[in-house]
Scaffold this active site. Structure first.
Site, short mmCIF file in Angstrom:
data_model
loop_
_atom_site.label_atom_id
_atom_site.label_comp_id
_atom_site.label_asym_id
_atom_site.label_seq_id
_atom_site.Cartn_x
_atom_site.Cartn_y
_atom_site.Cartn_z
CB CYS A 226 -0.91 0.00 1.22
SG CYS A 226 -2.02 1.42 1.27
CB CYS B 243 -1.29 3.75 8.16
SG CYS B 243 -2.31 4.45 6.84
CB CYS C 23 -0.89 -0.35 8.25
SG CYS C 23 -1.78 -1.52 7.19
CB CYS D 71 -15.98 -6.45 6.16
SG CYS D 71 -15.10 -4.90 6.04
CB CYS E 241 -18.32 0.90 9.15
SG CYS E 241 -17.23 0.00 10.26
N1 SAM Z 1 -6.66 0.79 3.09
C1 SAM Z 1 -7.94 1.05 3.62
C2 SAM Z 1 -7.94 2.14 4.66
O1 SAM Z 1 -6.91 2.39 5.28
O2 SAM Z 1 -8.99 2.71 4.88
C3 SAM Z 1 -8.63 -0.18 4.18
C4 SAM Z 1 -7.86 -1.21 4.95
S1 SAM Z 1 -7.10 -0.65 6.48
C5 SAM Z 1 -6.11 -2.02 6.90
C6 SAM Z 1 -8.47 -0.66 7.63
C7 SAM Z 1 -8.22 -0.27 9.07
O3 SAM Z 1 -7.53 -1.32 9.76
C8 SAM Z 1 -7.34 0.93 9.36
O4 SAM Z 1 -8.02 2.14 9.20
C9 SAM Z 1 -6.96 0.72 10.81
O5 SAM Z 1 -7.88 1.36 11.65
C10 SAM Z 1 -7.04 -0.80 10.98
N2 SAM Z 1 -5.72 -1.39 11.25
C11 SAM Z 1 -4.71 -1.58 10.38
N3 SAM Z 1 -3.63 -2.10 10.98
C12 SAM Z 1 -3.95 -2.28 12.28
C13 SAM Z 1 -3.24 -2.79 13.41
N4 SAM Z 1 -1.99 -3.18 13.33
N5 SAM Z 1 -3.88 -2.82 14.59
C14 SAM Z 1 -5.16 -2.39 14.69
N6 SAM Z 1 -5.88 -1.90 13.66
C15 SAM Z 1 -5.29 -1.83 12.47
C1 DTB Z 2 -11.45 -2.02 11.36
O1 DTB Z 2 -11.70 -1.01 12.06
N1 DTB Z 2 -10.62 -2.98 11.72
C2 DTB Z 2 -10.53 -3.98 10.68
C3 DTB Z 2 -11.54 -3.47 9.63
N2 DTB Z 2 -11.97 -2.24 10.17
C4 DTB Z 2 -11.15 -3.36 8.23
C5 DTB Z 2 -9.15 -4.21 10.21
C6 DTB Z 2 -8.19 -4.60 11.31
C7 DTB Z 2 -6.87 -4.88 10.69
C8 DTB Z 2 -5.90 -5.47 11.67
C9 DTB Z 2 -4.58 -5.74 11.05
C10 DTB Z 2 -4.60 -6.78 9.97
O2 DTB Z 2 -5.32 -7.80 10.03
O3 DTB Z 2 -3.84 -6.60 9.00
FE1 SF4 Z 3 -2.81 1.23 3.40
FE2 SF4 Z 3 -2.77 0.02 5.75
FE3 SF4 Z 3 -3.00 2.65 5.64
FE4 SF4 Z 3 -5.06 1.10 4.80
S1 SF4 Z 3 -4.24 1.26 6.87
S2 SF4 Z 3 -4.22 2.91 3.78
S3 SF4 Z 3 -3.91 -0.65 3.98
S4 SF4 Z 3 -1.24 1.46 4.96
#
Ligand code: SAM
Ligand code: DTB
Ligand code: SF4
Length: 318
Positions: A58, A62, A65, A102, A193
């Site tokens: 990506c 973030c 992530c 989802c 959401c």
């Molecule tokens: N790329 C899209 C976005 O950022 O909106 C969708 C996927 S992103 C992985 C969805 C959400 O997962 C993020 O907004 C974040 O709140 C959550 N998330 C990602 N990594 C995480 C982590 N290590 N622990 C907890 N929540 C996480």
């Molecule tokens: C949200 O608030 N948490 C979910 C969903 N919306 C998309 C994602 C959590 C991701 C946790 C890290 C992973 O599985 O990569």
């Molecule tokens: Fe990309 Fe992860 Fe950020 Fe979503 S949360 S925009 S997947 S880096």
């Protein structure tokens, strides 16, 4: 204490939300449970299943992530999944008791042909009679409308943290970008959401500001995911201090009290929580979870353990 057209408050001050956090824990639990029971059956829980339709590389940075291309997290990058694969996974999730499917993609936002493939996935999952949810990053007005027409029910887009702390966590897009997408999603008639993550190095005021921002939106998000950071090796937040468990539970309660009719989802991080802690989150008003082995890329609470926990707590999926 003005109520708006929907009879719900959208004028919370940060001091009022901080005052909730400052309540004696038992008083806060009592208030949250009282609000919860006035609006929901306290023994029913909504269950969603996640799938990562496009994993890794990506362009966003973030700091939490595993899927960001900016950090070496050792994640296996994958191409966009095929439509039939996704629909088959949804059918299995339905059989296993999930009411909502989802689909998440590691995109800044959907583009070109990939967007059309994602639309076909939504149509396929919808045709199974499941609720559909997508989280594809930033959207424009046209994309939001197209997703609505395809049968999308919910769009997940988190504000993640307070407006003040946001730039400490993400620099490749702004807090306002997130709010703008939430506006087009809401205007397209999709269910919103939106929630955030606890454990990003934020303080209590940031947590209160995050809740305040969500509660003061023109309409409360229909679903509010509260994630506990899953620390990922290789990301800047890999060694972030673990938040106090009670502060996490207080955040759930603050979401429940300020957004009485929204589903509050005990989201990422359940795998590392004791059953007792999860039970306190349910008592604080959480009434939704993700089920299944995996979230997007990280491990989730094991399905067998969930079944046992829900059974012992007398919680039934809705
Ligand atoms: N790329 C899209 C976005 O950022 O909106 C969708 C996927 S992103 C992985 C969805 C959400 O997962 C993020 O907004 C974040 O709140 C959550 N998330 C990602 N990594 C995480 C982590 N290590 N622990 C907890 N929540 C996480
Ligand atoms: C949200 O608030 N948490 C979910 C969903 N919306 C998309 C994602 C959590 C991701 C946790 C890290 C992973 O599985 O990569
Ligand atoms: Fe990309 Fe992860 Fe950020 Fe979503 S949360 S925009 S997947 S880096």
């Amino acid at each position: 204490m003005a109520a708006s057209d929907d009879g719900l408050r959208h004028d919370w001050s940060v001091e009022e939300v901080e005052a909730l956090y400052a309540l004696p824990f038992n008083d806060l639990m009592f208030q949250a449970q009282t609000v919860h029971r006035a609006n929901f059956d306290a023994n029913r829980i909504q269950v969603s299943r996640l799938i990562s339709i496009k994993t890794g590389s990506c362009p966003e940075d973030c700091s939490y992530c595993p899927q960001s291309a900016h950090y070496a997290t050792g994640l296996e990058k994958e191409k966009l999944m095929a439509v039939e694969e996704v629909v088959a996974a949804a059918a299995q999730a339905k059989e296993e008791g999930a009411s909502r499917f989802c689909m998440g993609a590691a995109w800044r936002g959907p583009k070109g042909d990939d967007f059309e493939v994602a639309v076909a996935m939504i149509e396929g999952v919808k045709a199974l009679g499941m609720q559909t949810c997508a989280t594809f990053g930033l959207l424009d007005k046209w994309q939001a409308q197209r997703l609505k027409e395809a049968g999308l029910d919910y769009y997940n887009h988190n504000i993640d943290t307070s407006p003040e702390h946001y730039s400490e966590v993400i620099t490749t897009r702004t807090f306002q970008d997130r709010l703008d997408t939430l506006d087009v999603v809401r205007d397209a008639g999709l269910h919103v959401c939106s929630g955030g993550i606890i454990g990003l190095g934020e303080g209590r005021t940031d947590r209160a500001r995050m809740i305040q921002t969500l509660a003061n939106m023109p309409k409360h998000p229909d679903s509010v995911p509260i994630n506990l950071l899953i620390p990922i090796a290789g990301t800047p937040l890999a060694d972030a201090a673990k938040p106090d468990s009670f502060d996490f539970i207080r955040t759930i309660a603050a979401a429940r009290i300020t957004m009485p009719k929204s589903f509050v989802r005990l989201s990422a991080g359940r795998e590392g929580m004791s059953e007792e802690m999860q039970s306190l989150c349910f008592l604080a008003g959480a009434n939704s979870v993700f089920c299944g082995q995996k979230l997007l890329t990280a491990k989730n609470a094991a399905p067998g353990q969930d079944k046992s926990l829900f059974g012992r707590l007398g919680l039934t999926p809705m």
